[in-house]
Design a protein around this motif. Structure first.
Motif, short mmCIF file in Angstrom:
data_model
loop_
_atom_site.label_atom_id
_atom_site.label_comp_id
_atom_site.label_asym_id
_atom_site.label_seq_id
_atom_site.Cartn_x
_atom_site.Cartn_y
_atom_site.Cartn_z
N GLU A 87 -5.69 -44.92 -41.31
CA GLU A 87 -6.28 -44.40 -40.09
C GLU A 87 -6.45 -45.53 -39.08
O GLU A 87 -6.68 -46.67 -39.45
N ALA A 88 -6.36 -45.16 -37.81
CA ALA A 88 -6.52 -46.15 -36.75
C ALA A 88 -7.33 -45.55 -35.61
O ALA A 88 -7.37 -44.33 -35.43
N GLU A 89 -7.98 -46.42 -34.86
CA GLU A 89 -8.70 -46.01 -33.65
C GLU A 89 -7.98 -46.61 -32.45
O GLU A 89 -7.51 -47.74 -32.50
N TYR A 90 -7.90 -45.84 -31.39
CA TYR A 90 -7.23 -46.27 -30.18
C TYR A 90 -8.27 -46.46 -29.09
O TYR A 90 -8.97 -45.51 -28.75
N GLU A 91 -8.36 -47.65 -28.55
CA GLU A 91 -9.32 -47.96 -27.49
C GLU A 91 -8.56 -48.31 -26.23
O GLU A 91 -7.71 -49.20 -26.24
N PRO A 92 -8.87 -47.65 -25.12
CA PRO A 92 -8.19 -48.01 -23.87
C PRO A 92 -8.58 -49.42 -23.42
O PRO A 92 -9.75 -49.77 -23.44
N VAL A 93 -7.57 -50.19 -23.07
CA VAL A 93 -7.80 -51.52 -22.51
C VAL A 93 -7.86 -51.41 -21.00
O VAL A 93 -8.72 -51.99 -20.34
N GLY A 94 -6.94 -50.63 -20.44
CA GLY A 94 -6.90 -50.43 -19.00
C GLY A 94 -5.59 -49.77 -18.61
O GLY A 94 -4.73 -49.52 -19.45
N PHE A 95 -5.45 -49.46 -17.31
CA PHE A 95 -4.20 -48.90 -16.83
C PHE A 95 -3.81 -49.58 -15.53
O PHE A 95 -4.64 -50.15 -14.83
N VAL A 96 -2.52 -49.51 -15.24
CA VAL A 96 -1.96 -50.04 -14.01
C VAL A 96 -1.33 -48.87 -13.27
O VAL A 96 -0.58 -48.09 -13.86
N SER A 97 -1.64 -48.73 -11.98
CA SER A 97 -1.03 -47.68 -11.17
C SER A 97 0.32 -48.17 -10.66
O SER A 97 0.39 -49.19 -9.98
N LEU A 98 1.37 -47.45 -11.01
CA LEU A 98 2.71 -47.81 -10.58
C LEU A 98 3.13 -46.88 -9.45
O LEU A 98 2.55 -45.81 -9.26
N PRO A 99 4.16 -47.25 -8.68
CA PRO A 99 4.52 -46.50 -7.47
C PRO A 99 5.25 -45.18 -7.69
O PRO A 99 5.50 -44.45 -6.73
N ALA A 100 5.59 -44.86 -8.94
CA ALA A 100 6.34 -43.63 -9.19
C ALA A 100 6.09 -43.21 -10.65
O ALA A 100 5.61 -44.01 -11.45
N PRO A 101 6.42 -41.96 -11.00
CA PRO A 101 6.28 -41.52 -12.38
C PRO A 101 7.05 -42.43 -13.34
O PRO A 101 8.15 -42.87 -13.06
N VAL A 102 6.43 -42.69 -14.50
CA VAL A 102 7.02 -43.56 -15.51
C VAL A 102 7.95 -42.73 -16.39
O VAL A 102 7.55 -41.73 -16.96
N ALA A 155 -6.53 -51.73 -13.68
CA ALA A 155 -6.31 -53.18 -13.64
C ALA A 155 -5.26 -53.49 -12.57
O ALA A 155 -4.46 -52.62 -12.21
N PHE A 156 -5.28 -54.70 -12.08
CA PHE A 156 -4.37 -55.10 -11.01
C PHE A 156 -3.65 -56.41 -11.36
O PHE A 156 -3.78 -57.40 -10.66
#
Length: 146
Positions: A25-40, A105-106
């Motif tokens: 089993e594992a736990e997933y913790e968000p570190v952060g996100f980056v907003s990009l200019p278009a859909p990934v 995050a930036f």
């Protein structure tokens, strides 16, 4: 773990084994996100796992330094992150603008834009028009004399 989506956000998650699970089993913790200019559309890790290439719609490719993704804002632990908070305008943790306690995050990004090449195909010669028939169904001229 890195995940990207249609909203243009590239999320970075830390994976930790649940103690006593023997790795099952594992736990997933968000570190952060980056907003990009278009859909990934796709992501790929660099060999040293320090950076990710994110392929976005429109031929855009961005290099994201994952080791520099740290959330912004707030004054609490973990860089002021409030679990579940994102920096969507008007929806936030603490203020009307939505930036306090954000996971956003930036980090510095490198970007390349690739354009699909236009094929160099010689133009087709115009088709010859068939000659007008001089006789109708009953053998008379089909040209209108009026």
């Amino acid at each position: 773990l890195v995940s990207g989506g249609d909203d243009g956000r590239l999320w970075v998650l830390a994976i930790e084994e649940v103690p006593g699970s023997g790795g099952a089993e594992a736990e997933y913790e968000p570190v952060g996100f980056v907003s990009l200019p278009a859909p990934v559309l796709a992501v790929d890790w660099r060999e040293d796992s320090a950076r990710v290439l994110a392929v976005c719609e429109g031929g855009r490719v961005l290099e994201v330094p994952v080791d520099e993704v740290r959330p912004s804002g707030g004054s609490g632990a973990e860089g002021g992150v409030t679990p579940g908070a994102v920096s969507t305008p008007g929806v936030g943790a603490g203020d009307e603008g939505g930036e306090a306690g954000s996971y956003e995050a930036f980090p510095p990004l490198r970007e390349w834009v690739f354009e699909r090449p236009v094929p160099k195909v010689p133009p087709k010669p115009p088709k010859e028009q068939p000659a007008a028939k001089e006789g109708g169904a009953d053998g008379e001229a089909s040209l209108d004399a009026s």
